[in-house]
Enzyme design. Structure first.
Site, PDB file in Angstrom:
ATOM      1  N   TYR A 143       2.017  -8.331  -6.072  1.00 16.86           N
ATOM      2  CA  TYR A 143       2.428  -7.171  -5.258  1.00 16.86           C
ATOM      3  C   TYR A 143       3.422  -6.326  -6.047  1.00 16.86           C
ATOM      4  O   TYR A 143       3.309  -5.100  -6.103  1.00 16.86           O
ATOM      5  CB  TYR A 143       3.047  -7.665  -3.951  1.00 16.86           C
ATOM      6  CG  TYR A 143       3.583  -6.565  -3.050  1.00 16.86           C
ATOM      7  CD1 TYR A 143       2.742  -5.895  -2.157  1.00 16.86           C
ATOM      8  CD2 TYR A 143       4.929  -6.209  -3.067  1.00 16.86           C
ATOM      9  CE1 TYR A 143       3.231  -4.891  -1.328  1.00 16.86           C
ATOM     10  CE2 TYR A 143       5.429  -5.207  -2.242  1.00 16.86           C
ATOM     11  CZ  TYR A 143       4.580  -4.556  -1.370  1.00 16.86           C
ATOM     12  OH  TYR A 143       5.079  -3.566  -0.554  1.00 16.86           O
ATOM     13  N   LYS A 152       3.319  -2.286  -7.261  1.00 17.82           N
ATOM     14  CA  LYS A 152       4.339  -1.290  -6.926  1.00 17.82           C
ATOM     15  C   LYS A 152       5.062  -0.807  -8.190  1.00 17.82           C
ATOM     16  O   LYS A 152       5.517   0.337  -8.244  1.00 17.82           O
ATOM     17  CB  LYS A 152       5.328  -1.857  -5.905  1.00 17.82           C
ATOM     18  CG  LYS A 152       4.717  -2.104  -4.523  1.00 17.82           C
ATOM     19  CD  LYS A 152       4.310  -0.813  -3.841  1.00 17.82           C
ATOM     20  CE  LYS A 152       3.815  -1.049  -2.420  1.00 17.82           C
ATOM     21  NZ  LYS A 152       3.417   0.190  -1.715  1.00 17.82           N
TER      22      LYS A 152
HETATM   23  N1  NAP Z   1       7.232  -3.686   5.462  1.00 13.12           N
HETATM   24  C1  NAP Z   1       8.010  -3.733   4.374  1.00 13.12           C
HETATM   25  O1  NAP Z   1       8.961  -4.547   4.285  1.00 13.12           O
HETATM   26  C2  NAP Z   1       7.790  -2.773   3.235  1.00 13.12           C
HETATM   27  C3  NAP Z   1       8.814  -2.616   2.291  1.00 13.12           C
HETATM   28  C4  NAP Z   1       8.644  -1.713   1.256  1.00 13.12           C
HETATM   29  C5  NAP Z   1       7.478  -0.989   1.162  1.00 13.12           C
HETATM   30  N2  NAP Z   1       6.490  -1.175   2.066  1.00 13.12           N
HETATM   31  C6  NAP Z   1       5.267  -0.374   1.921  1.00 13.12           C
HETATM   32  O2  NAP Z   1       5.181   0.461   3.059  1.00 13.12           O
HETATM   33  C7  NAP Z   1       3.808   0.840   3.282  1.00 13.12           C
HETATM   34  C8  NAP Z   1       3.465   0.614   4.743  1.00 13.12           C
HETATM   35  O3  NAP Z   1       3.543  -0.764   5.014  1.00 13.12           O
HETATM   36  P1  NAP Z   1       3.879  -1.351   6.454  1.00 13.12           P
HETATM   37  O4  NAP Z   1       5.111  -2.150   6.321  1.00 13.12           O
HETATM   38  O5  NAP Z   1       3.790  -0.285   7.496  1.00 13.12           O
HETATM   39  O6  NAP Z   1       2.657  -2.377   6.571  1.00 13.12           O
HETATM   40  P2  NAP Z   1       1.649  -2.699   7.740  1.00 13.12           P
HETATM   41  O7  NAP Z   1       2.369  -2.691   9.047  1.00 13.12           O
HETATM   42  O8  NAP Z   1       0.941  -3.916   7.309  1.00 13.12           O
HETATM   43  O9  NAP Z   1       0.666  -1.438   7.724  1.00 13.12           O
HETATM   44  C9  NAP Z   1      -0.142  -1.204   6.601  1.00 13.12           C
HETATM   45  C10 NAP Z   1      -0.961   0.045   6.869  1.00 13.12           C
HETATM   46  O10 NAP Z   1      -1.749   0.321   5.705  1.00 13.12           O
HETATM   47  C11 NAP Z   1      -3.110   0.416   6.129  1.00 13.12           C
HETATM   48  N3  NAP Z   1      -4.048   0.048   5.078  1.00 13.12           N
HETATM   49  C12 NAP Z   1      -4.152  -1.113   4.393  1.00 13.12           C
HETATM   50  N4  NAP Z   1      -5.186  -1.064   3.528  1.00 13.12           N
HETATM   51  C13 NAP Z   1      -5.748   0.167   3.684  1.00 13.12           C
HETATM   52  C14 NAP Z   1      -6.839   0.841   3.095  1.00 13.12           C
HETATM   53  N5  NAP Z   1      -7.615   0.257   2.143  1.00 13.12           N
HETATM   54  N6  NAP Z   1      -7.116   2.101   3.486  1.00 13.12           N
HETATM   55  C15 NAP Z   1      -6.374   2.711   4.416  1.00 13.12           C
HETATM   56  N7  NAP Z   1      -5.345   2.127   5.057  1.00 13.12           N
HETATM   57  C16 NAP Z   1      -5.040   0.873   4.669  1.00 13.12           C
HETATM   58  C17 NAP Z   1      -3.223  -0.504   7.331  1.00 13.12           C
HETATM   59  O11 NAP Z   1      -4.396  -0.206   8.055  1.00 13.12           O
HETATM   60  P3  NAP Z   1      -5.231  -1.335   8.880  1.00 13.12           P
HETATM   61  O12 NAP Z   1      -4.629  -1.354  10.261  1.00 13.12           O
HETATM   62  O13 NAP Z   1      -6.628  -0.848   8.839  1.00 13.12           O
HETATM   63  O14 NAP Z   1      -5.036  -2.649   8.161  1.00 13.12           O
HETATM   64  C18 NAP Z   1      -1.921  -0.127   8.037  1.00 13.12           C
HETATM   65  O15 NAP Z   1      -2.063   1.095   8.707  1.00 13.12           O
HETATM   66  C19 NAP Z   1       3.007  -0.008   2.282  1.00 13.12           C
HETATM   67  O16 NAP Z   1       2.694   0.783   1.157  1.00 13.12           O
HETATM   68  C20 NAP Z   1       3.959  -1.124   1.919  1.00 13.12           C
HETATM   69  O17 NAP Z   1       3.652  -1.685   0.669  1.00 13.12           O
HETATM   70  C21 NAP Z   1       6.627  -2.026   3.119  1.00 13.12           C
END
Ligand code: NAP
Length: 235
Positions: A144, A148
């Site tokens: 991961y 990133k």
């Molecule tokens: N949560 C954290 O602690 C954290 C920290 C730093 C950065 N981030 C980043 O923040 C972003 C959002 O993450 P989140 O925390 O909101 O995660 P999340 O709740 O798991 O949501 C992920 C989102 O991405 C979508 N997705 C995954 N694969 C996809 C694809 N191939 N095409 C289109 N949509 C897709 C999912 O859609 P589905 O519903 O279809 O699966 C969902 O809407 C990500 O880039 C993650 O790496 C998260």
């Protein structure tokens, strides 16, 4: 760029941080928010326009860039997380999935929408990265973090390339955010709303990077320490 009257495409807008971006942008005066989702029926953001988008499907990205000619802001938010050691037998498969979604998908979107942003006056791209662009959780986040870290390098390259056409590139780095992705992770987490608020303020201020929380600011500072943070704890 100003959010008022902007037209935005948010990827992965059906839940988590993406849904919070869509809500926050509409509350801040965006004229239209296209909520990208693999299944548009799962979008539940009042006022947003659901659009089908799997970021690993180049033909869907190209079609959308042809259809959504009014976009002025692209939010590359969609992402996946897969944890495990990089010595594990499945690590390369995992790395490929992570790169497809977290690294190559956002780049394809930036490529496809750059001409749209140019035609609409420049606008901006927000790339959602992580504190894990710079550090790994030992035995867990190697793949991961690699996705990133590559996303960070590509964002820096895009920032320079897009500058020529007046497009702002804003990278968002954050530690744990309270979404489905971290459901099983204990400890302090930012709310998606806090992260969105900071990011939209940075966008309007014309900034290039958001370091959204203490752990991210500490990690960033630690890159240049005598024992850099990316080398992990000294034995
Ligand atoms: N949560 C954290 O602690 C954290 C920290 C730093 C950065 N981030 C980043 O923040 C972003 C959002 O993450 P989140 O925390 O909101 O995660 P999340 O709740 O798991 O949501 C992920 C989102 O991405 C979508 N997705 C995954 N694969 C996809 C694809 N191939 N095409 C289109 N949509 C897709 C999912 O859609 P589905 O519903 O279809 O699966 C969902 O809407 C990500 O880039 C993650 O790496 C998260």
């Amino acid at each position: 760029m100003k959010i008022k009257s902007s037209v935005v495409l948010v990827t992965g807008a059906n839940r988590g941080l993406g849904a919070a971006f869509a809500r926050g942008l509409l509350a801040s005066g965006a004229a239209k928010v296209y909520a990208g989702a693999r299944d548009p029926n799962t979008v539940n953001v009042p006022g947003a326009v659901p659009v089908q988008l799997d970021v690993t499907r180049p033909e869907q990205i190209a079609n959308l860039a042809r259809e959504l000619t009014d976009v002025t802001l692209l939010v590359n938010n969609a992402g996946i997380s897969e944890m495990g050691p990089v010595l594990a037998a499945n690590a390369v498969d995992s790395l490929q999935r992570l790169f497809d979604t977290n690294t190559i998908g956002p780049l394809r979107l930036a490529q496809a929408f750059a001409p749209v942003l140019l035609a609409n006056g420049g606008g901006a791209v927000i790339n959602v990265l992580s504190v894990l662009s710079w550090v790994t959780l030992p035995g867990r986040s190697g793949a991961y973090s690699a996705s990133k870290a590559a996303g960070w390098a590509i964002s820096n390259a895009l920032r320079h390339e897009l500058k020529a056409q007046g497009t702002q590139l804003l990278s968002l780095h954050a530690g744990f955010i309270d979404t489905d992705m971290t459901r099983n992770v204990p400890g302090p987490k930012s709310t998606p709303e806090e992260i969105v608020q900071q990011t939209l303020a940075a966008l309007e201020a014309g900034e290039s990077e958001v370091l959204a929380d203490t752990v991210t600011r500490d990690a960033h500072r630690g890159l240049t320490a005598e024992w850099p943070v990316y080398l992990g704890a000294r034995e």
